[in-house]
Design a protein around this motif. Structure first.
Motif: not given
Length: 235
Positions: A52, A55, A90, A94, A96, A108-111, A229, A231
């Motif tokens: 994204p 990020a 994953y 972080l 999907s 998808e990557l998150y952040g 982020l 975790t």
């Protein structure tokens, strides 16, 4: 067209032909193919970053693998290094999914965004210093675009570390002098961003145990939390 955003930058990167040796190698590899992928159309172009535009954590690799990202067109996708990296992401919430097979697999990557200091697959997986330097403006521009949200970065291997530090400096972060040496677990403050060192999840490193999944998760977890982020705790 917006010529300053990440999407536009990615398009420009994918059209680059600046390094004759790399252009010849990536295109010949795409023509010859590996027998296991003989029925697939190879990407065979420079591979842009993935993730994204807002990020908070950046992962900096080395270069696309000849039959991985050079085939699929997405960073760390379709090879064993990517299998290790995306499974760790994953596990930390972080990504999907734990696998990266092809560019349209829904991952998808998150952040998190993933990039490399060299965007073309190099012979023997070894870019020259000149090729690294020729590709640096792309990394500098990517960092400039990510700067509003970026708070941590992980350099995978000494090549990524050595290439990232001057790029961060050119993009406006404060880099220490003398330049700090790479080490697994190294952490350097660059103003409002923390840079972490981690062994590259190459087949050699993971097969020999130099880098274990737990070691990779530990560095990524620390970097992600530094970046703000969430975790899960180790378990």
């Amino acid at each position: 067209m917006d010529t300053s955003g990440l999407a536009a930058l990615d398009e420009r990167i994918a059209d680059c032909r600046a390094c004759p040796r790399l252009v010849a190698w990536r295109e010949e590899t795409a023509r010859a193919k590996r027998p296991a992928f003989a029925d697939q159309a190879y990407w065979g172009r420079p591979v842009p970053g993935f993730g994204p535009p807002d990020a908070r954590l950046l992962i900096v690799g080395l270069a696309p693998a000849a039959h991985g990202a050079n085939r699929t067109g997405r960073m760390f996708t379709g090879d064993r290094s990517g299998d290790v990296l995306y499974e760790a992401l994953y596990d930390l919430g972080l990504a999907s999914q734990p696998t990266a097979v092809h560019a349209d697999d829904g991952l998808e990557l998150y952040g998190v965004r993933i990039t490399a200091p060299v965007h073309c697959a190099p012979p023997a997986n070894k870019p020259t210093p000149g090729e690294r330097d020729a590709c640096r403006p792309w990394l500098v521009r990517e960092l400039e675009l990510l700067r509003p949200t970026l708070r941590a970065a992980v350099a995978l291997g000494a090549f990524g570390w050595q290439a990232a530090l001057p790029a961060f400096g050119q993009a406006g972060w404060t880099t220490p002098r003398p330049r700090p040496a790479f080490a697994h677990g190294a952490r350097v403050l660059l103003g409002d961003l923390d840079l972490f060192g981690c062994f590259h999840p190459s087949q050699r490193n993971t097969f020999t145990g130099r880098l274990t999944p737990a070691m990779l998760r530990d560095v990524l977890r620390t970097a992600a939390r530094t970046a703000g982020l969430p975790t899960p705790a180790p378990g």
